[in-house]
Design a protein around this motif. Sequence first.
Motif, PDB file in Angstrom:
ATOM      1  N   ILE A   7      -3.108  -3.383   2.199  1.00 34.50           N
ATOM      2  CA  ILE A   7      -3.568  -2.782   0.940  1.00 34.50           C
ATOM      3  C   ILE A   7      -2.422  -2.859  -0.069  1.00 34.50           C
ATOM      4  CG2 ILE A   7      -4.379  -0.627  -0.136  1.00 34.50           C
ATOM      5  CD1 ILE A   7      -6.343  -1.215   1.915  1.00 34.50           C
ATOM      6  N   CYS A   8      -2.747  -3.181  -1.325  1.00 37.02           N
ATOM      7  CA  CYS A   8      -1.717  -3.161  -2.373  1.00 37.02           C
ATOM      8  C   CYS A   8      -1.304  -1.717  -2.636  1.00 37.02           C
ATOM      9  CB  CYS A   8      -2.237  -3.796  -3.658  1.00 37.02           C
ATOM     10  SG  CYS A   8      -1.054  -3.673  -5.025  1.00 37.02           S
ATOM     11  N   ALA A   9       0.003  -1.452  -2.549  1.00 39.15           N
ATOM     12  CA  ALA A   9       0.490  -0.087  -2.719  1.00 39.15           C
ATOM     13  C   ALA A   9       0.281   0.414  -4.143  1.00 39.15           C
ATOM     14  CB  ALA A   9       1.973  -0.010  -2.355  1.00 39.15           C
ATOM     15  N   TRP A  10       0.252  -0.514  -5.107  1.00 36.85           N
ATOM     16  CA  TRP A  10       0.159  -0.055  -6.497  1.00 36.85           C
ATOM     17  C   TRP A  10      -1.294   0.143  -6.930  1.00 36.85           C
ATOM     18  CZ3 TRP A  10       3.249   2.448  -9.445  1.00 36.85           C
ATOM     19  CH2 TRP A  10       2.947   2.610 -10.794  1.00 36.85           C
ATOM     20  N   CYS A  11      -2.165  -0.841  -6.707  1.00 41.26           N
ATOM     21  CA  CYS A  11      -3.536  -0.738  -7.223  1.00 41.26           C
ATOM     22  C   CYS A  11      -4.548  -0.447  -6.117  1.00 41.26           C
ATOM     23  CB  CYS A  11      -3.928  -2.011  -7.968  1.00 41.26           C
ATOM     24  SG  CYS A  11      -4.166  -3.431  -6.896  1.00 41.26           S
ATOM     25  N   GLU A  12      -4.114  -0.438  -4.880  1.00 47.17           N
ATOM     26  CA  GLU A  12      -4.939  -0.117  -3.718  1.00 47.17           C
ATOM     27  C   GLU A  12      -6.064  -1.113  -3.471  1.00 47.17           C
ATOM     28  OE1 GLU A  12      -5.520   4.130  -2.925  1.00 47.17           O
ATOM     29  OE2 GLU A  12      -4.121   4.555  -4.537  1.00 47.17           O
ATOM     30  N   ILE A  28       2.185  -5.681  -2.035  1.00 43.73           N
ATOM     31  CA  ILE A  28       1.938  -5.662  -3.479  1.00 43.73           C
ATOM     32  C   ILE A  28       1.183  -6.939  -3.808  1.00 43.73           C
ATOM     33  CG2 ILE A  28       2.949  -5.712  -5.784  1.00 43.73           C
ATOM     34  CD1 ILE A  28       5.238  -4.011  -4.641  1.00 43.73           C
ATOM     35  N   CYS A  29       0.013  -6.770  -4.430  1.00 42.04           N
ATOM     36  CA  CYS A  29      -0.869  -7.924  -4.644  1.00 42.04           C
ATOM     37  C   CYS A  29      -0.356  -8.806  -5.780  1.00 42.04           C
ATOM     38  CB  CYS A  29      -2.293  -7.462  -4.916  1.00 42.04           C
ATOM     39  SG  CYS A  29      -2.545  -6.810  -6.571  1.00 42.04           S
ATOM     40  N   ARG A  30      -0.963  -9.973  -5.887  1.00 40.97           N
ATOM     41  CA  ARG A  30      -0.529 -10.954  -6.876  1.00 40.97           C
ATOM     42  C   ARG A  30      -0.707 -10.409  -8.298  1.00 40.97           C
ATOM     43  NH1 ARG A  30      -3.189 -15.015  -4.598  1.00 40.97           N
ATOM     44  NH2 ARG A  30      -1.469 -15.854  -3.419  1.00 40.97           N
ATOM     45  N   MET A  31      -1.804  -9.685  -8.552  1.00 40.79           N
ATOM     46  CA  MET A  31      -2.029  -9.133  -9.890  1.00 40.79           C
ATOM     47  C   MET A  31      -0.920  -8.156 -10.266  1.00 40.79           C
ATOM     48  SD  MET A  31      -4.572 -10.418 -11.429  1.00 40.79           S
ATOM     49  CE  MET A  31      -4.846  -9.232 -12.742  1.00 40.79           C
ATOM     50  N   CYS A  32      -0.527  -7.350  -9.324  1.00 40.20           N
ATOM     51  CA  CYS A  32       0.498  -6.345  -9.620  1.00 40.20           C
ATOM     52  C   CYS A  32       1.883  -6.967  -9.732  1.00 40.20           C
ATOM     53  CB  CYS A  32       0.481  -5.237  -8.572  1.00 40.20           C
ATOM     54  SG  CYS A  32      -0.980  -4.198  -8.715  1.00 40.20           S
ATOM     55  N   MET A  33       2.050  -8.144  -9.205  1.00 36.71           N
ATOM     56  CA  MET A  33       3.311  -8.871  -9.414  1.00 36.71           C
ATOM     57  C   MET A  33       3.332  -9.497 -10.803  1.00 36.71           C
ATOM     58  SD  MET A  33       5.213  -8.703  -6.648  1.00 36.71           S
ATOM     59  CE  MET A  33       6.369 -10.085  -6.733  1.00 36.71           C
TER      60      MET A  33
HETATM   61 ZN   LIG Z   1      -2.188  -4.505  -6.735  1.00 37.09          ZN
END
Ligand SMILES: [Zn+2]
Length: 158
Positions: A7-12, A28-33
């Motif tokens: 799970i992405c820690a920032w956007c879940e 951390i997902c690609r979008m949040c990077m």
């Molecule tokens: Zn994310």
Amino acid sequence: MPAPTVICAWCETTMSEGDPAEPVTHGICRMCMVNASGRELVTLAAEDADCFDMLPFGLVQLDADDCIVIYNRAESELSGCRQEDVLGKRFFDEIAPCTNVTEFRGVLDSLRATGRPALRRMRFAFRFGEDDAEPTLAEIVMTYDPETSRATLLIKAT
Ligand SMILES: [Zn+2]
């Protein structure tokens, strides 16, 4: 060993579906990077400081003794502390005493006490340095990884 769900820690967002019997892990997902590196982080346990430096929010990783093992560029810009001055220091006692309170350190301690991968999202008013008259309100994500005994803080000023 079966792969856990990430799970992405920032956007879940769910980054990859794994065995539902396994506790989830955090990346951390690609979008949040923000496409900074063109890739996602499937784990926060990576010792990839360059990658963390490209994140658009602060990242602080603490070992089991609350000593700082990662302090990324965005966090350095937010706090005014240089990375080389904080690495290895005790986060709550030496670097960010404003967080040495139930609402912050206590929350992290409670995540650790579960002994399982955990994530908590909250808001917190930081005070950076003694002359920071106005607190800096920030969105915080705390995660805990029992495999490494490390806690990761994601911090974004709001
Ligand atoms: Zn994310």
